[in-house]
Design a protein around this motif. Sequence first.
Motif, mmCIF file in Angstrom:
data_model
loop_
_atom_site.group_PDB
_atom_site.id
_atom_site.type_symbol
_atom_site.label_atom_id
_atom_site.label_comp_id
_atom_site.label_asym_id
_atom_site.label_seq_id
_atom_site.Cartn_x
_atom_site.Cartn_y
_atom_site.Cartn_z
ATOM 1 N N VAL A 37 0.935 -1.227 -0.173
ATOM 2 C CA VAL A 37 0.031 0.023 -0.148
ATOM 3 C C VAL A 37 0.774 1.259 0.028
ATOM 4 C CG1 VAL A 37 -1.881 1.416 1.115
ATOM 5 C CG2 VAL A 37 -1.939 -1.152 1.179
ATOM 6 N N PHE A 38 1.610 1.542 1.136
ATOM 7 C CA PHE A 38 2.587 2.572 1.262
ATOM 8 C C PHE A 38 3.818 2.423 0.735
ATOM 9 C CE2 PHE A 38 -0.778 2.631 4.578
ATOM 10 C CZ PHE A 38 -1.528 3.923 4.171
ATOM 11 N N ARG A 39 4.165 1.293 0.262
ATOM 12 C CA ARG A 39 5.599 0.889 -0.213
ATOM 13 C C ARG A 39 6.457 1.590 0.578
ATOM 14 N NH1 ARG A 39 3.329 1.805 -6.429
ATOM 15 N NH2 ARG A 39 2.395 -0.212 -6.224
ATOM 16 N N GLY A 40 6.683 1.234 2.130
ATOM 17 C CA GLY A 40 7.654 1.877 3.086
ATOM 18 C C GLY A 40 8.982 1.661 2.646
ATOM 19 N N THR A 41 9.777 2.753 2.762
ATOM 20 C CA THR A 41 11.186 2.532 2.576
ATOM 21 C C THR A 41 12.060 3.083 3.724
ATOM 22 O OG1 THR A 41 11.233 5.022 1.724
ATOM 23 C CG2 THR A 41 10.830 3.267 0.163
ATOM 24 N N GLY A 42 11.354 3.294 4.930
ATOM 25 C CA GLY A 42 12.077 3.561 6.024
ATOM 26 C C GLY A 42 12.482 2.482 6.818
ATOM 27 N N ARG A 43 13.074 2.802 8.013
ATOM 28 C CA ARG A 43 13.449 1.647 8.949
ATOM 29 C C ARG A 43 12.162 1.025 9.223
ATOM 30 N NH1 ARG A 43 17.017 5.534 12.271
ATOM 31 N NH2 ARG A 43 18.761 5.880 10.997
ATOM 32 N N PRO A 44 12.136 -0.533 8.829
ATOM 33 C CA PRO A 44 10.921 -1.396 9.260
ATOM 34 C C PRO A 44 10.736 -1.573 10.846
ATOM 35 C CG PRO A 44 12.418 -2.489 7.816
ATOM 36 C CD PRO A 44 13.264 -1.420 8.077
ATOM 37 N N VAL A 45 11.488 -1.224 11.508
ATOM 38 C CA VAL A 45 11.505 -1.337 13.167
ATOM 39 C C VAL A 45 10.525 -0.237 13.495
ATOM 40 C CG1 VAL A 45 12.128 -1.533 15.539
ATOM 41 C CG2 VAL A 45 13.011 -3.207 13.664
ATOM 42 N N ARG A 46 11.074 1.051 13.039
ATOM 43 C CA ARG A 46 10.470 2.230 13.479
ATOM 44 C C ARG A 46 9.204 2.539 12.692
ATOM 45 N NH1 ARG A 46 13.158 7.998 13.282
ATOM 46 N NH2 ARG A 46 11.314 9.518 13.507
ATOM 47 N N GLU A 47 8.966 1.901 11.532
ATOM 48 C CA GLU A 47 7.961 2.108 10.938
ATOM 49 C C GLU A 47 6.666 1.121 11.605
ATOM 50 O OE1 GLU A 47 8.621 3.134 6.243
ATOM 51 O OE2 GLU A 47 8.483 1.148 6.749
ATOM 52 N N PHE A 48 7.119 0.022 12.030
ATOM 53 C CA PHE A 48 6.341 -0.981 12.896
ATOM 54 C C PHE A 48 5.817 -0.365 14.132
ATOM 55 C CE2 PHE A 48 5.472 -4.438 15.808
ATOM 56 C CZ PHE A 48 4.470 -4.931 15.016
ATOM 57 N N ILE A 49 6.807 0.405 14.869
ATOM 58 C CA ILE A 49 6.439 0.939 15.931
ATOM 59 C C ILE A 49 5.277 2.212 15.823
ATOM 60 C CG2 ILE A 49 7.177 2.436 17.997
ATOM 61 C CD1 ILE A 49 9.606 0.678 17.686
ATOM 62 N N LYS A 50 5.619 2.903 14.950
ATOM 63 C CA LYS A 50 4.506 3.987 14.418
ATOM 64 C C LYS A 50 3.378 3.314 13.827
ATOM 65 C CE LYS A 50 6.254 7.501 11.829
ATOM 66 N NZ LYS A 50 7.407 8.047 11.091
ATOM 67 N N PHE A 51 3.468 2.324 13.099
ATOM 68 C CA PHE A 51 2.056 1.530 12.764
ATOM 69 C C PHE A 51 1.369 1.206 13.854
ATOM 70 C CE2 PHE A 51 0.077 -2.140 11.342
ATOM 71 C CZ PHE A 51 -0.688 -1.820 10.084
ATOM 72 N N THR A 52 2.029 0.430 14.780
ATOM 73 C CA THR A 52 1.431 -0.285 15.862
ATOM 74 C C THR A 52 0.871 0.861 16.773
ATOM 75 O OG1 THR A 52 2.874 -2.347 15.527
ATOM 76 C CG2 THR A 52 1.597 -1.745 17.866
ATOM 77 N N SER A 53 1.372 1.829 16.879
ATOM 78 C CA SER A 53 0.876 3.121 17.710
ATOM 79 C C SER A 53 -0.490 3.543 17.214
ATOM 80 C CB SER A 53 1.752 4.197 17.831
ATOM 81 O OG SER A 53 1.775 4.762 16.705
ATOM 82 N N VAL A 54 -0.741 3.590 15.750
ATOM 83 C CA VAL A 54 -1.995 3.783 15.122
ATOM 84 C C VAL A 54 -2.826 2.700 15.477
ATOM 85 C CG1 VAL A 54 -3.234 4.353 13.133
ATOM 86 C CG2 VAL A 54 -0.737 5.595 13.626
#
Length: 173
Positions: free
Chosen positions: A70-87
């Motif tokens: 969907v978003f084709r994330g290119t950032g740090r996966p762990v950081r994105e996972f933490i932000k994703f999980t907070s949402v």
Amino acid sequence: MRDLMAAVTKRPEVRYLVFGGLNTAFSYLLFSLCLLALHAWSVPGDYAIAITFSWLVSNLTSFLLQRRFVFRGTGRPVREFIKFTSVTFGSFLANLGLSWFSAEVLGFDSATEKLVSQLVVTVVLVVITYVLHRSFSFRKTGAEPAGMVAVEEDPHGTDDGESARSDTRMVDG
């Protein structure tokens, strides 16, 4: 037809509907099976347990699908996972609150009423979480959140002894 599909899948909203829809269906199936079993056994708080179970199982699946497709994330996966999980955790808490309200305050206590209530809550939360994931969880580094603009200072300052002033202008972020 192939060109149409290529053009449509370039839009993250469409990809979110497809992949988010698959994960939402998976999560709702988990919720439904768990709720029906717990309700049949007359377990108090059956909806809360079912919501928790389905969220715990589907959160990682949702992250992997949305990050990749969907978003084709290119950032740090762990950081994105933490932000994703907070949402999604905020969405989980809202889901619990709204489901509690429908069961305890509105009196939706049959299994069918709880399943329908969960569908309504899910539709509302899907829209909200899409916006939050797009503007927070998978926002490109250095990009302004959706709807924000940056203020850029004028690089041509005054050197003639007058009071230095900073001219600003709005630029799209």
